[in-house]
Design an enzyme around this catalytic site. Structure first.
Site, PDB file in Angstrom:
ATOM      1  CG  ASP A 219      43.787 151.559  93.376  1.00 27.40           C
ATOM      2  OD1 ASP A 219      43.217 150.655  93.716  1.00 27.40           O
ATOM      3  OD2 ASP A 219      45.130 151.377  93.154  1.00 27.40           O
ATOM      4  CD  GLU A 243      42.041 148.429  97.235  1.00 25.15           C
ATOM      5  OE1 GLU A 243      41.911 147.116  96.910  1.00 25.15           O
ATOM      6  OE2 GLU A 243      42.812 149.235  96.591  1.00 25.15           O
TER       7      GLU A 243
END
Length: 483
Positions: A219, A243
């Site tokens: 993330d 990400e």
């Protein structure tokens, strides 16, 4: 079902294998927000989209057939650590991206034995398990930060000084400042601190080994210095996809020098633009995708997607079933690792957060023809068959605008034709490169075509639906169209 029978050839059932990028490129991933997928008792009912709704790891185990029957060979689950459950103005931390502890499991989802049981159940089916990890920040309810309750970084000295991100285009600010605001501050971890780096590397190594995890989703990878990631992923010893939310090829591709893969934020907006109407530019999409394939270190391991927990669902963009199937086929056959967000198969219509984080049980886990459930099964059946030939997964895809309205994706003998004309419109194109007089077959629409003496086949794309052409002689045993 055939898609299940292919799985043992793709993995050693029953055990994690510290899967590498090479193994992951053969996979097809189904993304799950645990809190929204299934309850242990199988109950349904409405869900307050800003609060914990009761989904759990045991509930997920009970619904693995639902995922596997669509042909998915890997599952990505939301973060497993303890998270903020205060009733904030933005809701609760049901999604897992507001962690208060990396090392303690979230009791809303179950305990250590429950997570181990989920891992075992996934591996028993020959599937891989990917876990979302957050190491960029922690979360607080208000600006009186409870530093000593965080784990394993239980002191203010482990964090960057407070400054909220106001300009995401400023990369230094994105890395050094805090996400969130005074209501839900997200204190930013100081990964320039060697002690922090050591603690995080120890944490991820223990997480992967304890729960037999095959891959990690990173993330907020954009918000941590790039050279942190090789050591972190090396400690994990598994495939990492990050990400890094950049829509440009030259911004996205460099992240592959530091991790195996990133989410394909270049493909998604360009594909939506090209296929949401007949005015979309197919040539721009083809040029962008070819640039991505040639610029990135290895585009075959990028995690492709059309919707996720941060992006609008395709059902909020169009209700046209031909377009929805085109988005699905673009995802599955675009030369990377297909990643499908739970609920896309149900044609959910949520746009912005939290509306795109619906509870799946409200659909009744429907499998009817008015949904995309069986269509994802078709797409994955074909892809799972083709990846058994080691050359298919590692081959680069090539993109060609056959007309103003038709894109061709060519990959190791497969030619996928995608039109932006929508339902009710037919398109005719010439597809070359076949053997003289060769019989080619549309493995999605069950149509047969014969190439002429020059190796050209005249193909009709009926009703705007995707076409997947492959030599019929090589489809025996694939399960596509009963072959």
């Amino acid at each position: 079902m055939l898609v299940k029978s292919l799985l043992p050839t793709l993995s050693l059932a029953g055990a994690a294998i510290a899967a590498s990028a090479d193994e992951w490129r053969t996979r097809s991933i189904y993304q799950v927000i645990v809190d929204r997928f299934a309850k242990e008792d199988g109950s349904s009912g409405n869900c307050n989209l800003k609060e914990f709704c009761g989904g759990s790891w045991k509930g997920l185990v009970n619904k693995l057939d639902y995922i596997q029957d669509m042909g998915f060979t890997a599952i990505w689950i939301s973060p497993v650590g303890r998270s903020l459950d205060n009733n904030t103005a933005y809701g609760q931390g049901y999604h897992g991206y507001w962690p208060t502890s990396y090392t303690d499991l979230n009791p809303h989802f179950g305990n250590e034995n429950d997570l181990k049981a989920l891992s075992q159940a996934v591996h028993d089916r020959g599937m891989y398990l990917m876990v979302d990890v957050v190491v960029n920040h922690f979360a607080s309810f208000g600006e009186n930060i409870p530093w000593d309750t965080f784990s394993p970084l239980n002191g203010e000295q482990y964090f960057h000084q407070k400054c909220y991100i106001t300009n995401w285009a400023d990369q230094n600010m994105a890395e050094q400042c805090w996400m969130g605001d005074s209501t839900v501050p997200l204190p930013d971890v100081n990964t320039e601190n060697d002690e922090v780096v050591g603690k995080l590397n120890d944490y991820v190594k223990n997480l992967v080994s304890t729960y037999n995890i095959d891959g990690l989703r990173l993330d907020a990878a954009k918000s941590i210095r790039k050279d942190f990631w090789p050591g972190f992923c090396g400690s994990a010893g598994v495939y990492c996809t990050g990400e890094a939310w950049f829509n440009g090829v030259n911004e996205l591709c460099p992240y592959q020098d530091y991790m195996d893969s990133v989410h394909n934020y270049v493909m998604q907006p360009n594909a939506v633009s090209a296929f949401k109407s007949s005015d979309g530019s197919i040539s721009n999409l083809a040029n962008t995708m070819n640039s991505l394939a040639s610029t990135c270190k290895d585009a075959t391991v990028l995690t492709n997607f059309m919707e996720n927990h941060d992006n609008a669902r395709m059902g909020s963009i169009t209700s046209d079933m031909a377009r929805l199937k085109t988005f699905a086929a673009m995802n599955v056959f675009s030369g990377g690792v297909p990643t499908v967000y739970y609920g896309q198969e149900q044609v959910f219509t949520g746009a912005s957060d939290p509306n795109n984080r619906e509870a799946l049980w409200t659909s009744g886990y429907a499998t009817g023809s008015d949904k995309l459930y069986s269509y994802f099964g078709q797409l994955n059946t074909l892809r799972n068959f083709l990846v058994q030939d080691g050359g298919f997964a590692s081959a680069k895809a090539q993109y060609t605008a056959l007309s103003n309205n038709v894109l061709q994706i060519e990959k190791s003998g497969l030619r996928v034709l995608l039109a932006n004309t929508g339902s009710g419109s037919d398109s005719s194109v010439t597809v070359g490169g076949w053997g003289s007089g060769e019989t080619v077959y549309d493995a999605l629409g069950c149509q047969e075509f014969t190439a002429d003496g020059n190796g050209n086949a005249q193909v009709t794309i009926k009703g705007g639906l995707p076409v997947a052409l492959y030599p019929k002689s090589k489809l025996s045993g694939s399960g596509s169209c009963g072959l």
